[in-house]
Scaffold this motif. Structure first.
Motif, PDB file in Angstrom:
ATOM      1  N   VAL A 111      40.963  36.114  49.606  1.00 23.49           N
ATOM      2  CA  VAL A 111      39.728  35.945  48.380  1.00 23.49           C
ATOM      3  C   VAL A 111      38.398  36.613  49.443  1.00 23.49           C
ATOM      4  O   VAL A 111      37.975  35.953  50.031  1.00 23.49           O
ATOM      5  N   CYS A 112      38.739  37.736  48.607  1.00 24.77           N
ATOM      6  CA  CYS A 112      36.749  39.052  49.106  1.00 24.77           C
ATOM      7  C   CYS A 112      36.133  38.115  48.112  1.00 24.77           C
ATOM      8  O   CYS A 112      36.612  37.787  46.968  1.00 24.77           O
ATOM      9  N   ILE A 113      34.360  38.161  48.659  1.00 26.94           N
ATOM     10  CA  ILE A 113      33.036  37.550  48.008  1.00 26.94           C
ATOM     11  C   ILE A 113      32.293  39.627  48.083  1.00 26.94           C
ATOM     12  O   ILE A 113      31.941  40.360  49.438  1.00 26.94           O
ATOM     13  N   MET A 114      32.251  40.001  47.037  1.00 29.62           N
ATOM     14  CA  MET A 114      31.948  41.302  47.438  1.00 29.62           C
ATOM     15  C   MET A 114      30.482  41.761  46.547  1.00 29.62           C
ATOM     16  O   MET A 114      30.422  40.544  45.355  1.00 29.62           O
ATOM     17  N   SER A 115      29.512  42.763  47.442  1.00 26.37           N
ATOM     18  CA  SER A 115      28.396  42.917  46.436  1.00 26.37           C
ATOM     19  C   SER A 115      28.504  43.429  45.379  1.00 26.37           C
ATOM     20  O   SER A 115      29.425  44.695  45.101  1.00 26.37           O
ATOM     21  N   GLY A 116      28.191  43.392  44.349  1.00 32.06           N
ATOM     22  CA  GLY A 116      27.921  44.096  43.458  1.00 32.06           C
ATOM     23  C   GLY A 116      27.655  45.654  42.925  1.00 32.06           C
ATOM     24  O   GLY A 116      28.099  46.225  43.546  1.00 32.06           O
ATOM     25  N   CYS A 117      26.280  45.785  42.805  1.00 34.91           N
ATOM     26  CA  CYS A 117      25.725  46.520  42.184  1.00 34.91           C
ATOM     27  C   CYS A 117      24.468  46.946  43.467  1.00 34.91           C
ATOM     28  O   CYS A 117      24.744  48.416  43.018  1.00 34.91           O
ATOM     29  N   PHE A 118      24.229  46.458  44.351  1.00 39.84           N
ATOM     30  CA  PHE A 118      23.449  46.684  45.166  1.00 39.84           C
ATOM     31  C   PHE A 118      24.270  46.227  46.226  1.00 39.84           C
ATOM     32  O   PHE A 118      24.902  45.067  46.496  1.00 39.84           O
ATOM     33  N   ALA A 169      23.202  40.003  47.731  1.00 39.49           N
ATOM     34  CA  ALA A 169      23.599  41.040  48.562  1.00 39.49           C
ATOM     35  C   ALA A 169      22.971  42.327  48.646  1.00 39.49           C
ATOM     36  O   ALA A 169      22.967  42.874  49.664  1.00 39.49           O
ATOM     37  N   ALA A 170      21.942  42.126  48.168  1.00 41.54           N
ATOM     38  CA  ALA A 170      20.759  42.595  49.016  1.00 41.54           C
ATOM     39  C   ALA A 170      19.995  41.885  49.539  1.00 41.54           C
ATOM     40  O   ALA A 170      18.529  42.422  49.403  1.00 41.54           O
ATOM     41  N   ALA A 171      20.336  41.632  50.437  1.00 34.85           N
ATOM     42  CA  ALA A 171      19.260  40.080  51.083  1.00 34.85           C
ATOM     43  C   ALA A 171      19.116  40.211  52.372  1.00 34.85           C
ATOM     44  O   ALA A 171      20.695  40.524  53.460  1.00 34.85           O
ATOM     45  N   PRO A 172      18.568  40.473  53.938  1.00 35.35           N
ATOM     46  CA  PRO A 172      19.096  40.636  55.035  1.00 35.35           C
ATOM     47  C   PRO A 172      19.698  39.450  55.179  1.00 35.35           C
ATOM     48  O   PRO A 172      20.248  38.762  55.017  1.00 35.35           O
ATOM     49  N   ALA A 173      20.447  39.684  56.449  1.00 37.39           N
ATOM     50  CA  ALA A 173      22.070  39.359  56.913  1.00 37.39           C
ATOM     51  C   ALA A 173      21.984  37.915  56.881  1.00 37.39           C
ATOM     52  O   ALA A 173      23.099  37.419  56.459  1.00 37.39           O
ATOM     53  N   GLU A 174      20.910  37.008  57.670  1.00 41.68           N
ATOM     54  CA  GLU A 174      21.370  35.337  57.036  1.00 41.68           C
ATOM     55  C   GLU A 174      21.504  35.020  56.072  1.00 41.68           C
ATOM     56  O   GLU A 174      22.441  34.148  55.542  1.00 41.68           O
ATOM     57  N   VAL A 175      20.429  35.961  55.131  1.00 41.52           N
ATOM     58  CA  VAL A 175      20.325  34.955  53.476  1.00 41.52           C
ATOM     59  C   VAL A 175      21.921  36.111  52.939  1.00 41.52           C
ATOM     60  O   VAL A 175      22.922  34.597  51.684  1.00 41.52           O
TER      61      VAL A 175
END
Length: 398
Positions: free
Chosen positions: A34-41, A75-81
């Motif tokens: 199961v992949c959890i993938m970034s959407g538009c950004f 998805a558009a956040a720093p690595a930790e978030v």
């Protein structure tokens, strides 16, 4: 059912990603991927190279069983978030048992040790961290430097490699959410994460993107599966988005920008000042960027400005119930994988009627995803409906 999760962007999907899925299947001994993938950004603060449904389709055709969208606020956040948001959603699935990821060093114990050391952040660590921040290091770099000084310089290479940094954050997030899942680090093959050179078979996503934009397509074809190659003519044009992003900074009050995650230490004033005098997005990013304010941080702030994402919403998202927006499923395995996903404590969004099950915070976060999709469709002249899951028939040739 045992599920192996993969946190990804697939921007675009390439041979290295296919290798990771194959290795995860072999090594995890799980029943499903199961992949959890970034959407538009993306996490770099950029518009995705291809639309989310096309990228989700590519993942299924490469062997994944389902693709869940990572909410845009993560998805558009720093690595930790980024890591916490993805792990929180995966950990809500009872059958989630393994988290596979690519890295520069596949030492499982090293990731666990680094995660525990980073999580504890003793007083000496915090003092050293502050010293590096004062001399202008970015937070990510300062944290790596502080950990190396406290734990020995031999650890610096491990904790400062791009994919290792994310791997450490994944392990930290698993500890934070008290997940029973274990990590499965898999050593990358081919080019490094930031390697801009195009190689024969295993180039980085950034090298592939650049080559497509520059119409240097001969070697690109060897770096991606055929079903990806056939979709590369539908890449996003970012020119209009860049104008919208600059406009959002000009329009916003400094106090509004200050409320965005990572927009600290007067950075909002620097953004406002350069936005008035610089009308080219790329030039604006270069002018605002410093040793401390790295370009990906600036771009992420611009995404948040465009979409109205403030730090308060991000914090609420990490504390409150979320949802699972399923983008695509392997048609041949749809019944079993959907049954497993629907055991999550978070609602699965597969039809409009599911929206009634969302909390206020989850509804606000999903509204950001919808706005992100509307902007993506506007600037790329695309149109994708939200009405149903894409069931991908992997028995067909693409």
């Amino acid at each position: 059912m045992k599920i192996c999760g993969i946190i990804c962007e697939y921007n675009p999907f390439h041979n290295g990603h296919a290798y990771l899925i194959d290795q995860a299947k072999k090594l995890s001994e799980c029943d499903s991927i199961v992949c959890i993938m970034s959407g538009c950004f993306t996490q770099r603060g950029e518009l995705a190279f291809l639309d989310r449904y096309t990228r989700a389709k590519h993942a299924i055709l490469a062997g994944a069983d389902a693709v869940i969208e990572l909410p845009t606020i993560f998805a558009a956040a720093p690595a930790e978030v980024f890591a916490k948001g993805a792990v929180k959603i995966l950990s809500s699935i009872p059958d989630f048992s393994t988290l596979a990821f690519g890295c520069e060093n596949a030492d499982k114990e090293a990731f666990l040790t680094a995660a525990k050391n980073s999580t504890s952040e003793t007083a000496p660590f915090k003092n050293v961290l502050r010293q590096y921040l004062k001399i202008g290091s970015s937070l990510t770099k300062a944290r790596s430097q502080a950990m190396a000084q406290i734990n020995g310089t031999e650890s610096l290479k491990f904790i400062s490699s791009p994919n290792n940094i994310l791997g450490i954050e994944y392990q930290k997030a698993l500890l934070t959410f008290e997940s029973h899942a274990e990590i499965l680090p898999i050593e990358r093959v081919g080019a490094g994460y930031t390697d801009a050179k195009l190689y024969k078979n295993f180039s980085s996503a950034s090298a592939i993107r650049n080559a497509v934009y520059e119409k240097k397509t001969r070697l690109v074809r060897k770096n991606v599966p055929d079903f990806v190659w056939k979709d590369l003519h539908n890449t996003a044009n970012t020119d209009l988005y860049k104008k919208i992003a600059l406009y959002s900074i000009i329009r916003a009050d400094a106090s509004e920008l200050k409320g965005i995650l990572d927009c600290t230490e007067g950075l909002e004033n620097r953004l406002k000042a350069f936005a008035k005098s610089t009308h080219n997005y790329d030039e604006f990013i270069k002018k605002v960027t410093t040793k401390r304010y790295i370009s990906s941080r600036i771009r992420r702030i611009l995404v948040s400005s465009v979409l109205g994402i403030n730090e308060d919403l991000v914090k609420k998202g990490l504390k409150n119930p979320l949802y699972m927006k399923i983008l695509a499923v392997n048609k041949q395995r749809a019944d079993s994988i959907l049954a497993a996903l629907k055991k999550s404590v978070f609602p699965c969004i597969t039809r409009r009627s599911d929206l009634s099950h969302l909390s206020k915070t989850a509804s606000d976060i999903l509204a950001v995803d919808t706005l992100a999709a509307d902007i993506f469709n506007l600037v790329t002249d695309c149109s994708f409906t939200e009405s149903q899951i894409r069931l991908i028939d992997t028995s067909l040739e693409f």
